[in-house]
Design a protein around this motif. Sequence first.
Motif, PDB file in Angstrom:
ATOM      1  N   UNK A  64       1.385  -0.703   4.004  1.00 55.65           N
ATOM      2  CA  UNK A  64      -0.030  -0.837   3.642  1.00 55.65           C
ATOM      3  C   UNK A  64      -0.639   0.466   3.119  1.00 55.65           C
ATOM      4  N   UNK A  65      -0.255   1.604   3.689  1.00 55.24           N
ATOM      5  CA  UNK A  65      -0.819   2.887   3.256  1.00 55.24           C
ATOM      6  C   UNK A  65       0.254   3.975   3.204  1.00 55.24           C
ATOM      7  N   UNK A  84      -4.982   4.910  -1.068  1.00 57.26           N
ATOM      8  CA  UNK A  84      -5.749   3.720  -0.685  1.00 57.26           C
ATOM      9  C   UNK A  84      -4.771   2.659  -0.179  1.00 57.26           C
ATOM     10  N   UNK A  85      -5.314   1.620   0.460  1.00 54.44           N
ATOM     11  CA  UNK A  85      -4.474   0.551   0.996  1.00 54.44           C
ATOM     12  C   UNK A  85      -4.028  -0.418  -0.096  1.00 54.44           C
ATOM     13  N   UNK A  86      -2.845  -1.017   0.130  1.00 54.24           N
ATOM     14  CA  UNK A  86      -2.292  -1.987  -0.815  1.00 54.24           C
ATOM     15  C   UNK A  86      -1.988  -3.297  -0.105  1.00 54.24           C
ATOM     16  N   UNK A  87      -1.744  -4.338  -0.905  1.00 58.52           N
ATOM     17  CA  UNK A  87      -1.253  -5.616  -0.386  1.00 58.52           C
ATOM     18  C   UNK A  87       0.265  -5.555  -0.439  1.00 58.52           C
ATOM     19  N   UNK A  88       0.884  -5.340   0.695  1.00 58.61           N
ATOM     20  CA  UNK A  88       2.336  -5.164   0.757  1.00 58.61           C
ATOM     21  C   UNK A  88       3.062  -6.386   0.203  1.00 58.61           C
ATOM     22  N   UNK A 118      -0.109   9.352  -4.004  1.00 54.51           N
ATOM     23  CA  UNK A 118       0.070   9.894  -2.656  1.00 54.51           C
ATOM     24  C   UNK A 118      -1.062  10.875  -2.392  1.00 54.51           C
ATOM     25  N   UNK A 119      -1.662  10.764  -1.209  1.00 55.53           N
ATOM     26  CA  UNK A 119      -2.890  11.513  -0.933  1.00 55.53           C
ATOM     27  C   UNK A 119      -2.703  13.030  -0.990  1.00 55.53           C
TER      28      UNK A 119
END
Length: 191
Positions: A64-65, A84-88, A118-119
Amino acid sequence: MPAKSYDDMTKEERDTYDADGRESERKEQEALPYRWKQELSDVSISLPLPKGTRGKDLNVKIQKKFLSVALKGKAPLMEGELCKEIKVEDSTWTIEDQSLLDIHLEKLNKMQWWENVLSHHPKIDTTKIQPEDSKLSDLDGETRGMVEKMMFDQQQKQLGKATSDEAKKMEALRKFQAAHPEMDFSKAKIS
């Protein structure tokens, strides 16, 4: 003397400032081991691999992150917290020509531009993103208007300026003040 704020710059100064920023950003992005692009709904990543790489040679973790890509038994080619979050369940990866890993990440928030993948990697200036007209023009009028308003409001927030709704409220208050000069508006708040 302090540096001028962006709003206080002339058009030529802004153009120069923006061009310098784009060039610096381009160099930072080129230094990354991968290339990436985005739409409002998804992020696409292309990561070069050694020629002859097959799926069984890779360890790819999409969470997810979090994202990690490594050749089995080797240090990761890329790894870290996603910005940010994703829909795996809607995110995928494939190998092209046994030499390029294509990763598709489906954004959880489809109305937000990513500053980076990537953060811990260099950020891009999302206020300067120009979405492809062909994609926006594919939308029906109402949806397109909503997306353009959201993009404008996001840019305004990042610049510390009023959103379109806040500007409308301030204009309504100004008109009301002009029509009623006898009233005290010193404590009026817009929310």
